[in-house]
Structure formats: structure tokens, C-alpha cells
Design an enzyme around this catalytic site. Sequence first.
Site, PDB file in Angstrom:
ATOM      1  N   SER A 542      28.498   7.844  93.807  1.00 33.77           N
ATOM      2  CA  SER A 542      27.912   8.832  93.544  1.00 33.77           C
ATOM      3  C   SER A 542      26.570   8.647  94.365  1.00 33.77           C
ATOM      4  O   SER A 542      25.557   8.732  94.026  1.00 33.77           O
ATOM      5  CB  SER A 542      27.414   8.938  92.113  1.00 33.77           C
ATOM      6  N   GLU A 733      30.097  10.755  89.584  1.00 34.60           N
ATOM      7  CA  GLU A 733      30.933   9.593  88.623  1.00 34.60           C
ATOM      8  C   GLU A 733      30.669   9.887  87.114  1.00 34.60           C
ATOM      9  O   GLU A 733      31.730   9.802  86.401  1.00 34.60           O
ATOM     10  CB  GLU A 733      30.282   8.118  88.827  1.00 34.60           C
TER      11      GLU A 733
END
Lengths: 783, 335
Positions: A542, A733
Site C-alpha cells: 500500500s 491492504e
Amino acid sequence: MLHEAQRQASSVLIGTALPRQDGEAKVSGRARYAGDHLPAGVLHARLVTSPYAHAFIRRINPSAALALPGVVAVFTAANLGLRSSDGSVRSLEPLAGTEVCWCGHPVALVVAETEALAEDGAAAVEVDYEPLPAVLDPEAACRPGAPRACLQRDFRETLRQSHALFLPPGTSLEEEGLSPNAAALPPLRMGKIEEGLREAEVIVEEHYRTSPVHQSYLEPQTVLVVPDAHTRQLTIYSSTQGLLNARRAVALALGLSERQIHVEPVPVGGGFGGKEVLLEPLVAAAALQLRRPVRLVYTRQEELLAGNPAPQTAITVKLGARRDGTLTAIQVRLILDSGAYPYPLAGLSGFHFSNLYRCPHLAIQSYLVQTNKPGSAAYRAPTGPQAYFALESTVDELCRRLGLDPLAFRLRHALREGDARVPGGRWPRIGLVECLEAVGSHPLWSERERVRSELPAELSGWRVGIGLAAGGWPGATEPAAALCRLESDGSCTVIVGSVDMSGSDSSLALIAAEVLGLPPRAVTVVHEGTDTMPYSGLTAGSKTTYALGSAVLAAAQDAREQILTIASELLEAAREDLELRDGRVTVRGVPDKYVTFQQVAANSTNFGARYAPVFGRGRSANATSGPMFAVHLAKVAVDPETGEVRVLDYVAAQDVGRALNRGEVEGQIYGGVAQGIGWALQERLVYGEEGQLLTGTLMDYALPHSQDVPSITPLIVEVPCELGPFGARGAGEPPVVPVAAAIGNALRDALGLRLTELPMTPEGIVRAWQESESGNRTPSAGS
Amino acid sequence: MLRLPPFRYLAPRTLSEATRLLAEEGPQAMPVAGGTDLLPNMKRRQFTPAVLVGLRRLRELKGISGSPDVGVRIGAGETLTSISNHPLIRAHYPALALAAAAVSTPQLRNAGTIGGNILLDTRCNYYNQTEFWRHSIGYCMKRDGSICLVAPGSPRCWAISSADTAPVLVALQARVRLVSVRGEREIPIQELFYDDGMRPYTREADEILQEIWLPPALGWRSTYLKLRRRGSFDFPILGVAVALRREPDGRIGDARITLGAVASHPVEAEEAMARLRGQQPTPTLLQEVATLAAKRARPLDNADLTITYRKQLTPIYVRRALDLLVEAEQGSGAE
């Protein structure tokens, strides 16, 4: 300190929901993925894979395959021509030498004129195996006397030499009473755990097990390698998540210089961590020897058999608290199934247990265990779903034992800015408390007594429960660079080297558009290959919007400054008096005194023009990552007689720092929750006693269907992150992390039973229910 | 990549041409209708016919006609979609509409036929696998091997009858017509099945299943419940077909209970059916009947989800199917 542009920008675009630039091509089927490139003379490759989970290879006889018309070559470890490796990374040793360590382990690569001929060739390769005992279960593999998963390499020695694991020199990895399959990783500690447990008046301890799970991206693993006819140059089209990572691996494996390898940017059909580098060196070696393009596209069965799934785990969590609800101790024993290769993210796994709550005493011991399964890899928030399922289930149990409201308990202990962090330092500004507050004020929680009584008519007789769980992802960071070029039509091109896996391009375009005062459609994000791309690491963790977005922001700001310099001379006005809006530079307060971006471009690009071209350059190296948190609520119905579960409603709060493209952020949440439902209720790779995969198709490996996923309400929380562009954190995520725990806690609420095994299957629920009904009232049961 | 083995495809235009081709080509030939079961099995090398005789063009295998008072004829080539959508079947043989609608996915129901579903190859975890997988586990007796991997000491194959429509058609007391160059025969559908996973059908290699006859439906109610992991796509791990006829006084005039996916053939719960006939359907009786019926289910550990679970769920599903029919009748008033 916030960036200047963030203060300046009026944020007309940030936070809106904009369509993706690549959306139409993907929906209409026109996007050309790696597997869609079919250069003239391309050869097709297929793997010969081991039917045994563990065996010595006595002999490989390719002669029958080579005799088939159309079969061009059969490669084995002996003639592939790769540099020797330490065995710690599968992609660098893609074919087994003399020992196969998992069912599906490739032993040969057959290359032929068509895919069908290659398949025929693969079937004709004769391999003589000497089967060996296999060990599949990670807990069983830990026990002394367990069969060794691999005989020819010492697992601990391989781990110590592996660069991926970042083990401090001299780490022993030994522990008494542990099989050589298992390695004790350096423990994580804070305070004194014995003290924390002594102080505790209530102790809750649970043992959990989770199953190996496949990332199940739509596009299978794909590699096409096109060698130059005359030089040792290779052009690669790959489904990788990181172009430079693929280049580095191929260079290392083949002993080429990085300049000899050109990895082209292509769209990727999902990766979720499972597509770092896997088959690139293998296919590159074949293409280099044959001097013809070679293409290998996995089948879905090969994905399930010979991919690199998320690890199976066995986790014991022990929590101690005083009767007043003060958490005093978190003790964790975590067994991670490494598969046949070192699991590169093992070191990260323990931290999950220290990333939610303030607790003075903490001890986390992780074990990495080698088994006869494919090597474990990343899958969306690696080990997050497993760890938070264990942690948040136990916290829920502790709250019940203490008679405390689970939201109040979490709010009381939630980590805040300035709290001590394991292994050191302090937490930056984070949004865990805000996420908890967001779900707390949602009716699914605040009116849960009423909501619990609402049940669709066709489910009469079913029980309903509502569960709450939190989760986090520490974030990641990596230096990145980007370019921003003004075109003669006044539009702008952002040049990057990232792989867009999640719609991050739309956020990058928004950042540049916001800074330059352009409509988003006037910004095009262009991906360059490894020859020319500005630096970009793996699309993972991420971090694309967070880290690369910062570089794009800097590049756009640089371009903006250049535009202002040119415009101020053209307009004979001071820079401070100029503003950028709708593709024009206007003197503030004098709307008809302006130059368009086209004019700026004309004055900086034409023959004989006076000014240097507008070419913004941005670089970033965000020193720290931006931690993210998510808090989820699930409403489930369960039929206690049959164990069937229906997720009826779902709320997902998530701190994204700043939602740049709101539509994409919501999309990430929908997708993450859907995958989490698979983790919670359905998905598992099942292996037979001797290690053969029993779930080799998507009929047996049960992914959620559309009807298994309820309506999901995203609650977007925005606690700005200091270093992220416009305050953004990552978003990809966290939404998968708390799902299994939220559903498990909802089932606990509905049935009064704690389910401790993922997936929580109907039969596990029925068994647990019957055990509890028959008076055998244990608070926990497996599935 | 799973590829079809090489084969010739013949496309007859009439039933007599089709039966002639099957006879001429002998046992190396197989008929194919929708192909949704056969073709994947060929890709996995469970079948390697040298010739496929396509049934798609045969008008003799098409059509749904009749009425609830004389019965209904269904051409074996009708798709599962057309059966699940047909007003006559939905209104008077709802169990069949439910079963047809419960097969796999819309795409496969659009291609797959009822004849193909009735003659679905029996299934087993150790059999419905790729050639690679079966090789890795050492093959089973149903194809290429010599032992049963589910029950290694067993002389027989325990592959499971997994067709959704088969138990329903047994419960509805359907008859089927088989045609070959040797002649025609019309038999009760039960006589189409053998309790043998390796050879589950009495159909000879040269015979074509032409049509299915449903008896008059007046006074009957029927339903079908299917247990599986997910709400679509998956094969049944238990199918419960129940048909009931009530007397004007509310007693059960006749009852048929058939279980699918618990053996190599659809299993009729005779004892349970006998216990119901002539009785008032009290909750106690229905529970007793469900328990009796479930005794007939002897699943082995060769399908999705465990054997224990499938055993446990059988009486619950039978009871629920009975409850549905009894409650529906009481809700609407007996006919």
C-alpha cells in the site's frame, strides 16, 4: 509540515470519484496484458511438475518428448544455464535439481511450436522419482522426529544466508525440542511478560489455525521473453508487480547486466502480492538459449498447484487483564508455514500483535517452518488476516470474560500518537481511535439490539450476531521518482515506472491535475519500461499512492513552477499574482489577462522558442511509512442445524489519511472485504496425506460468489498523514485484515461459540454447536 | 492447459441416423448433447472416445408437452434452463423445476440438457481430477487403476450419483424411453440406474435416451432441497426430493422420498415412505420419517465437505422438505 501545494490547492478534485483511465479498455477487453502479446515465431512453454510432495529425482529422460514433432527443447536444471543459487529464492532456482520438495514442483520445461505440442511434450517427459516421506502440517513439522521437508539443504542455514529475511548476524534460530524443519525467529518484546501475566487477574488463551489461501488474481502468472536476434538482449513482458524487480532477478539468474534486459510495462490483472518475480528467470533462460520468443502462461490449476500462496498459520494468543479491564499482557506463539522456501515476510508477522493496543508487557515468538508445499508469499496485508483473526477473536473473548463493551475496551486501549512502538520509537499520528468512533456511531453498532432482531423472512429460525474487529497495516515506503511533461495541446503527461494494480494511476492523475489546475482528463499517466522509467519499486505494501504519489506531487509542483516562470514573463506580472485554473495561468482578479497552457507550451517547445520546455521532475523518499487502520462490523445469520452462514450486512471504517479518488478507495474496500469473506468462510488449499493438492480447480477451491458478498458500507476516515500527498495514506491492504475476525466475532455473538479455525466451515460450526448443546460447553472449538 | 483428446464429431439430423451411427461406430463412440459434463471429463481423460455423435440437431429429443391430468413428455434434449422456466413444470412438478434450476450456473444450464443430467457420470474426489492428479495418486478402479481409493478393500466403486434431476424424477415416478437400432424400451427411471459407481446406468452404449414421461400430477406436491457449499456452481453433496399426495382428510395418501448424492444411484427411502402412507403428518411422525429416511444415506468420504457432516445433514434436510410440503398445504388449504 504539509506541502506548500496542499495549502495552495483549493482541492477541487481531491476526494471526488473519478473514472479510471484504463477502465474502458479493461471492461471492453481491449487492454493488452502480457499474455496478449504474440510476436512472430513465438514458442510456447509448459512445465513438467512433480506428482510427489517429496522425492529424489533419479533420472529425467526427455528423449520421447524431443522426438515429438514441434517440440523444440526440454530444459531441466542441468541444462537451463542459470547461475547457481543458495536455494532461498524459488525464482532463481525454478527447476528442481535432484530433490522435489512439493507436489507441483517444476522439474522440466518443454518448449514447442504451439501450446498443445508443448503440453504433449510435457506429458512425454519421463521422470524417475524415489518418493520420500512428506510433512504437510506446520505444527506437525515442528515436532522432533518429523520427516525432514527437504534433505539436501538445511533450512536454518538457508534462512541465515537469505537476504530477504534481514536476520541479524549470529541469529541462532535453534530452540530445544524443535525439528530441524523449524526455525525460532528473533522474539519481539516489550516490558516483562512474566510481570504482565502476574498482574493479570483474568487470562484468556486461545489456539487458532488458518489455512493456506491463494491470491486468485484474474490474470494468471504470465511471462513472454523476446530475445534480440543478434545480441544477448532480452525484452520481457510479464505480469510482475515490479518491473525493476523482474529485471534484477533475471540479470542475477542469467549472469547478464541489467542493461541487457528490457522489461516492458503492461497492464496487470491483479496480483495482491502473489506476482513479484516467479517465472521470469526460467522463461528468460529458455529464450536466451533458443534465440526465439518464449511464452509461459499458467493455467488455473498450475496457479493453485504451483503458485505462491499465503501461508498457513497456527497461532496461540494469551491475553492478561485486570478486572477493571486494563490490558497487562499480550503473549503470542506464531507458527508460520514457510512452504519449501524461506517465507520472505516472516519477520513482519509478529508485529501485527503489537500494532493495535497499548499494553505494557508483550512477548511474541514466531517460528518459521519448512513443509512440503509451495513457498509462501505475500497476499494483501501479508499475515494480517491470520494475525488479526487470532488477536481480535481473543480480545472479543476477553471482553466477554470481563463483561466489557468490546468497543469501549478497544477505545480505551487503542494506540494513539506518541505511544511506544515495538521494536522502538513512537507511533506517529494515526486514525485507529477515529475508526473505532466511526463504527461506534453507525446504527449497525449503536442500534445493534434492534438490528440483531431484523432477519429476512426466508431465514426464520436462523440466529443473528454482530461482530466488531479492528486491524491495521503498518504501511511501507520506498524512494520513488516521477516526471511531468507539458504537451503542446496544454495537457500534461505524468511519466512513472510503477505497475498499476489497484487503480493508483487515477490517484496519480488527480494529484497532478490538482497541482496544475487541470481537469483530470487533461492528465495522462504513462508507464515507461525499465530502460527509461523513473525509479519505482514493487507495487506492494500500500505504498504506491503514498510514496510514488509524493514524487508525482513534487514533479507536478516543479512543472507548475516552470509554467509560472514562463507565464509571469509572458504576462509581465509577478508570480505571486498568478493562479492556475482550467489550463490557464490568469492574473488574479483580472480574468481576461491570461495565457493558456498551449501558449506556455508554444513558447517553450517550438523551433526558436525562448523558454526551456516544461519538464517537471519529482523525487521522494518518505522517511517513514503511514500506518493505516480499519475497523469492521459484520452482521451474520447462521443456521445452527446446518452451519450455513450468510453475511447480511457489513460496515468498514478505514483511515486513508485523505481519499484522493473516493471511488477507487471505496473499490479497494469492497474488494478487500470480498476477499476477507473468502478467508473467513470458504477458501483453503487442501492437501492430501501424501501432499497432493485436493483443491486444484476453482470448483474445489471455493472463492466467494457474488451472492456470498453482502452490501458493504465504507466509512472513510481521514486523519492526515504527514508525508503522504495531500495527507493520503495507503488504502489497499487494510480492508482485508479484520474481516475474518469480525465474522468470527459475529458468529460468537450469534451462537455463543468461539470458532478458532479458518475457514469457518458449516461442518465446523455444526460440530461446535453440537458439542456445546450436548453439555460439553467448552468456549472454543475448531471447524 | 487441459486439452481434448483427438476425436471425430458426427452430427446426425434424425434419431434413426444417430442410433445407426452409434451402432456402426461401436463402443468407441459416445453421444454428446450439451457436453457440459462429457467434454471436461474428456479433457481430464476420464473418457477418450474416438467418436462423438452429436444429439443437438435431433428434433425427436425436443419439446415439453402435456398437462397435469395426463402427464408430461419432456424431450431429453431440452436444456435445464427451459425445464426450470417451463410454466407447466413450475406449476405442477415444482421439484423438477427446482432441481433443474439448482444445477451449476446459468451458462451451463443453457447448454446442459436434462438427458445429460440424468446420465451424468458418477463423481468422486479421487476420480474427478486431472490426469496429472490421478497419476500422482496412483489411479482408481473407475479409470486406469485397480483399487478404490475411498475404500481400498472394497471390490466395488463408490463414485456418487450427483445429478440433481435424477432423485426428483425417481420421486415423481418418471419413465424414460431409450432407443437403439435394436428397438425401443420404456422403463421406470429407477431401472435406468445400477448401484455401481463404475457402471451406474443400464443404458447400453448404442442407446439414446429420447424422452422422459412424467405421470399425472393432480393431488401431488413436490419439492427438492440441495445441500452444497455455495449457492451456485457446486454439485450436490446431498439432494432430497420429496413428493406427497394428501387425502381429503389430511392423511398422507402417498409419499415418495428419494435421496441424491448419497450413493452411486438415487436412493429411495422405502421404509420412510411406508411409514408416512395413511398417516396424519404430525411433527413427531415427520421427525421419525426423516430419521428413517436418513438411514438410507451411507455417504463415503469422497465428496466436498466431510462424511460426518453429510450424514448429519440428511435427516435435517428430509425433515425440512417434508415440513415445506405439509406447511404449504396447510397454508393454502388442501386441494
